[in-house]
Design a protein around this motif. Structure first.
Motif, PDB file in Angstrom:
ATOM      1  N   THR A   8       1.171  -0.817  -0.133  1.00  0.00           N
ATOM      2  CA  THR A   8      -0.214   0.265  -0.035  1.00  0.00           C
ATOM      3  C   THR A   8       0.994   1.183  -0.305  1.00  0.00           C
ATOM      4  O   THR A   8       1.833   1.168   0.843  1.00  0.00           O
ATOM      5  N   ALA A   9       0.115   2.012  -0.297  1.00  0.00           N
ATOM      6  CA  ALA A   9       0.905   3.515  -0.958  1.00  0.00           C
ATOM      7  C   ALA A   9       1.255   4.466   0.936  1.00  0.00           C
ATOM      8  O   ALA A   9       1.319   5.540   0.163  1.00  0.00           O
ATOM      9  N   ALA A  10       0.371   3.859   1.737  1.00  0.00           N
ATOM     10  CA  ALA A  10      -0.034   4.257   3.068  1.00  0.00           C
ATOM     11  C   ALA A  10       1.311   4.571   3.707  1.00  0.00           C
ATOM     12  O   ALA A  10       2.142   4.761   3.105  1.00  0.00           O
ATOM     13  N   PRO A  11       1.726   6.083   4.627  1.00  0.00           N
ATOM     14  CA  PRO A  11       2.821   6.603   5.124  1.00  0.00           C
ATOM     15  C   PRO A  11       3.183   5.814   6.021  1.00  0.00           C
ATOM     16  O   PRO A  11       2.706   4.852   6.988  1.00  0.00           O
ATOM     17  N   ALA A  89      -4.564   6.415   1.481  1.00  0.00           N
ATOM     18  CA  ALA A  89      -3.020   7.328   0.506  1.00  0.00           C
ATOM     19  C   ALA A  89      -4.406   7.372  -0.012  1.00  0.00           C
ATOM     20  O   ALA A  89      -3.925   8.485  -1.002  1.00  0.00           O
ATOM     21  N   ALA A  90      -5.412   6.550  -1.078  1.00  0.00           N
ATOM     22  CA  ALA A  90      -5.911   7.424  -1.706  1.00  0.00           C
ATOM     23  C   ALA A  90      -6.565   8.271  -2.341  1.00  0.00           C
ATOM     24  O   ALA A  90      -7.007   8.715  -3.013  1.00  0.00           O
ATOM     25  N   THR A  91      -7.021   9.098  -1.023  1.00  0.00           N
ATOM     26  CA  THR A  91      -7.508   9.844  -0.678  1.00  0.00           C
ATOM     27  C   THR A  91      -6.479  11.825  -0.041  1.00  0.00           C
ATOM     28  O   THR A  91      -7.173  12.186   0.348  1.00  0.00           O
ATOM     29  N   ALA A  92      -4.957  11.326  -0.225  1.00  0.00           N
ATOM     30  CA  ALA A  92      -4.333  12.196   0.285  1.00  0.00           C
ATOM     31  C   ALA A  92      -3.605  12.783  -0.671  1.00  0.00           C
ATOM     32  O   ALA A  92      -3.993  14.168  -0.545  1.00  0.00           O
ATOM     33  N   ARG A 220     -14.535  16.733  -0.077  1.00  0.00           N
ATOM     34  CA  ARG A 220     -13.516  16.525  -0.166  1.00  0.00           C
ATOM     35  C   ARG A 220     -12.467  16.566   0.664  1.00  0.00           C
ATOM     36  O   ARG A 220     -13.139  17.254   1.558  1.00  0.00           O
ATOM     37  N   PRO A 221     -11.191  16.485   1.006  1.00  0.00           N
ATOM     38  CA  PRO A 221     -10.569  16.145   1.181  1.00  0.00           C
ATOM     39  C   PRO A 221     -10.294  17.398   2.239  1.00  0.00           C
ATOM     40  O   PRO A 221     -10.474  18.249   1.264  1.00  0.00           O
ATOM     41  N   GLY A 222      -9.580  17.517   3.608  1.00  0.00           N
ATOM     42  CA  GLY A 222      -9.787  19.427   4.099  1.00  0.00           C
ATOM     43  C   GLY A 222     -11.441  20.210   4.257  1.00  0.00           C
ATOM     44  O   GLY A 222     -11.664  21.024   4.081  1.00  0.00           O
ATOM     45  N   GLY A 223     -12.511  19.494   4.105  1.00  0.00           N
ATOM     46  CA  GLY A 223     -13.639  20.072   3.524  1.00  0.00           C
ATOM     47  C   GLY A 223     -14.483  20.660   2.668  1.00  0.00           C
ATOM     48  O   GLY A 223     -15.273  21.034   2.575  1.00  0.00           O
ATOM     49  N   ARG A 224     -13.504  20.791   1.449  1.00  0.00           N
ATOM     50  CA  ARG A 224     -13.741  21.046   0.147  1.00  0.00           C
ATOM     51  C   ARG A 224     -14.851  20.070  -0.101  1.00  0.00           C
ATOM     52  O   ARG A 224     -15.308  19.587  -0.067  1.00  0.00           O
ATOM     53  N   PRO A 225     -15.963  21.221  -0.959  1.00  0.00           N
ATOM     54  CA  PRO A 225     -17.327  20.376  -1.362  1.00  0.00           C
ATOM     55  C   PRO A 225     -17.132  19.215  -2.958  1.00  0.00           C
ATOM     56  O   PRO A 225     -16.060  19.862  -3.403  1.00  0.00           O
ATOM     57  N   GLY A 226     -18.265  18.904  -2.403  1.00  0.00           N
ATOM     58  CA  GLY A 226     -17.332  17.486  -3.864  1.00  0.00           C
ATOM     59  C   GLY A 226     -18.097  18.365  -5.176  1.00  0.00           C
ATOM     60  O   GLY A 226     -17.842  17.575  -6.288  1.00  0.00           O
TER      61      GLY A 226
END
Length: 251
Positions: A8-11, A89-92, A220-226
């Motif tokens: 996995t690409a996770a940190p 990882a997929a949403t970073a 979206r990540p950081g609370g951004r609207p979709g």
């Protein structure tokens, strides 16, 4: 979770010591053996049989696990760490999809056997679930692992959605329940894991049903609207005037 370990690409966290790594490897090897024996023989398997099949002394077995049922926990926990790490990882990245989409995709990947070890892990899990009616302690391990999974999901979903704590907790509970029910439902039948009625397809159905009312997952990540501009908020329905979440005080 029933998935086999996959890259996995996770940190990557700080590397454990050699002693810790060897201990973890031994625990996982015993867990695989225990799962295979439970799946084959049911709740009648003994701790001594698990220890002998694993190539360790019974005293060594009890240094790692309090009971024979506890021995399967590391195998299930590996899958939990994998799918949550995959989701994180997929949403970073800056082009990450809305949390709802990311959850569905990560869940589908987690329950789609990518190779024979992953398929074997799912077969072991089916056997474990079928042994549980005769072994309440084994069922308790299953539910404990899923409880821990829900706890680990919360900070990931909090980062992805920027939602308030209650919304995050509801989303984690819904996603975790969808995963658990999908595997349990699949295990109760005899369909192939990679078929149209496999756990991957069931988890998507469950995820959509259980998260339908959670509009925060369309962010979206950081609370951004979709959405873009004044469009709808996505699969969860209309939200705020600009496609984002409403002010909590207005709910």
């Amino acid at each position: 979770m029933p998935t086999a370990p996959r890259p996995t690409a996770a940190p990557t966290p700080a590397r454990p010591s050699l002693t810790e790594r060897r201990k973890a490897e031994t625990q996982l090897e015993i867990a695989r053996t225990a799962a295979a024996l439970f799946a084959d023989r049911g709740p009648g398997v003994t701790a001594d049989e698990i220890a002998r099949a694993s190539g360790v002394a019974l005293r060594t077995f009890y240094r790692y696990f309090r009971t024979k049922e506890d021995a399967v926990a590391p195998l299930l926990a590996v899958g939990v760490r994998q799918w949550i790490g995959d989701l994180a990882a997929a949403t970073a990245g800056p082009d990450a999809p809305p949390a709802r989409t990311a959850l569905e995709e990560a869940a589908r990947r987690a329950l789609t056997p990518a190779d024979e070890p992953a398929a074997e892990a799912l077969r072991w899990t089916r056997g474990l679930l079928r042994a549980m009616p005769g072994d309440p302690a084994l069922r308790a391990v299953w539910h404990r692992v899923h409880h821990d999974s829900e706890e680990e999901l919360r900070p990931v979903l909090a980062r992805l959605t920027g939602a308030d704590p209650l919304a995050v907790r509801l989303a984690a509970a819904a996603a975790n329940t969808a995963m658990r029910v999908a595997v349990e439902e699949w295990a109760a039948g005899d369909t192939r894991a990679d078929g149209p009625h496999g756990p991957a397809e069931l988890v998507v159905r469950g995820m959509r049903a259980l998260t339908a009312g959670l509009a925060d997952l369309d962010g979206r990540p950081g609370g951004r609207p979709g959405g873009q501009g004044g469009g709808d908020g996505g699969a969860g329905g209309p939200e705020g005037p600009a496609g984002g979440r409403q002010d909590p005080s207005a709910r």
